[in-house]
Design an enzyme around this catalytic site. Sequence first.
Site, short mmCIF file in Angstrom:
data_model
loop_
_atom_site.label_atom_id
_atom_site.label_comp_id
_atom_site.label_asym_id
_atom_site.label_seq_id
_atom_site.Cartn_x
_atom_site.Cartn_y
_atom_site.Cartn_z
N ASP A 184 -5.23 -12.34 0.68
CA ASP A 184 -5.16 -10.90 0.53
C ASP A 184 -3.65 -10.56 0.64
O ASP A 184 -2.86 -11.41 1.08
CB ASP A 184 -5.97 -10.26 1.67
CG ASP A 184 -5.61 -8.80 1.88
OD1 ASP A 184 -5.69 -8.04 0.90
OD2 ASP A 184 -5.26 -8.43 3.02
N ASP A 224 -1.91 -6.78 1.38
CA ASP A 224 -1.56 -5.79 2.42
C ASP A 224 -2.13 -6.20 3.78
O ASP A 224 -3.34 -6.39 3.92
CB ASP A 224 -2.15 -4.42 2.07
CG ASP A 224 -1.44 -3.79 0.90
OD1 ASP A 224 -0.60 -2.93 1.11
OD2 ASP A 224 -1.74 -4.19 -0.25
O1 M1P Z 1 -4.79 -4.16 -0.64
C1 M1P Z 1 -5.28 -3.35 0.36
C2 M1P Z 1 -5.22 -1.90 -0.01
O2 M1P Z 1 -3.88 -1.47 -0.11
C3 M1P Z 1 -3.72 -0.13 -0.36
O3 M1P Z 1 -4.33 0.58 0.69
P1 M1P Z 1 -3.66 1.80 1.49
O4 M1P Z 1 -2.78 2.53 0.57
O5 M1P Z 1 -4.86 2.56 1.97
O6 M1P Z 1 -2.91 1.20 2.65
C4 M1P Z 1 -4.42 0.29 -1.63
O7 M1P Z 1 -3.72 -0.24 -2.73
C5 M1P Z 1 -5.86 -0.19 -1.63
O8 M1P Z 1 -6.42 0.03 -2.88
C6 M1P Z 1 -5.93 -1.63 -1.32
O9 M1P Z 1 -7.26 -2.04 -1.22
#
Ligand code: M1P
Length: 236
Positions: free
Chosen positions: A6, A8
């Site tokens: 993953d 983020d």
């Molecule tokens: O990859 C995880 C998430 O990252 C972003 O989330 P947020 O802006 O809420 O921190 C978004 O791009 C989300 O779509 C994605 O799942």
Amino acid sequence: MKYVFDIDGTLTPSRLKIDSEFETFFLEWMEGKEIYLVTGSDKDKTIEQVGEKIWTKATRVYQSCGNAVYENGELIRQIDFDLGKDLKKLLEQFLEVSEWEDRYDIHIEKRIGLINFSTIGRTCTQEAREKYATWDKVSGERILFCKLIEDRYPHLEATVGGQISIDIYPKGKNKGQILDELEGSVSFFGDRCAPGGNDYPIAHRLDYERMKMQRMSVVFDVEGWEDTWNYLKNIK
Ligand code: M1P
């Protein structure tokens, strides 16, 4: 072994760039390995976060939870998913009823095969993002919105991905779908592996297949990119 990451909260802080020392380490670590990236985010944001080198060096990149697939920088597959009038209306109602007051722009973002929704708005500052994330943990707003969407539209799935938003896509078109085309042993690194998180479908399926002795797998439920880095230091 196939390594799936993953992005983020796993390779980078949420919505921010990868740490430069970790980037150098990771690029070297990728050498000679089959590496797959899977994220709810789109191509441009992912490249902004991990850099072009990691993005193109990966064996395959699954954007929009696997609903847009890239190899060697080329889009090889995608699914269409339109925001219907009815769902749009429901999301607008969420914006009206939410008690979160500090609002920015882009509450509904259409991506390939996925709709991203946030009460605060995608253009929020980093500081506002952190504040919303803290408030959401207490209020449970995003979990509630996901439940309301799934109750009303049984053909859709809604999950909490990063800090401020939710991802919505056709049922089953979640991160778990990428396992359909990844044969053999898999190691997965994710930070949202609990039910309701967007890494859950892949982590859960791997656990299930391991228990059924259908596939060897390891799920690393990490607490952040530093945690991922620590694990990788011990994997040659
Ligand atoms: O990859 C995880 C998430 O990252 C972003 O989330 P947020 O802006 O809420 O921190 C978004 O791009 C989300 O779509 C994605 O799942």
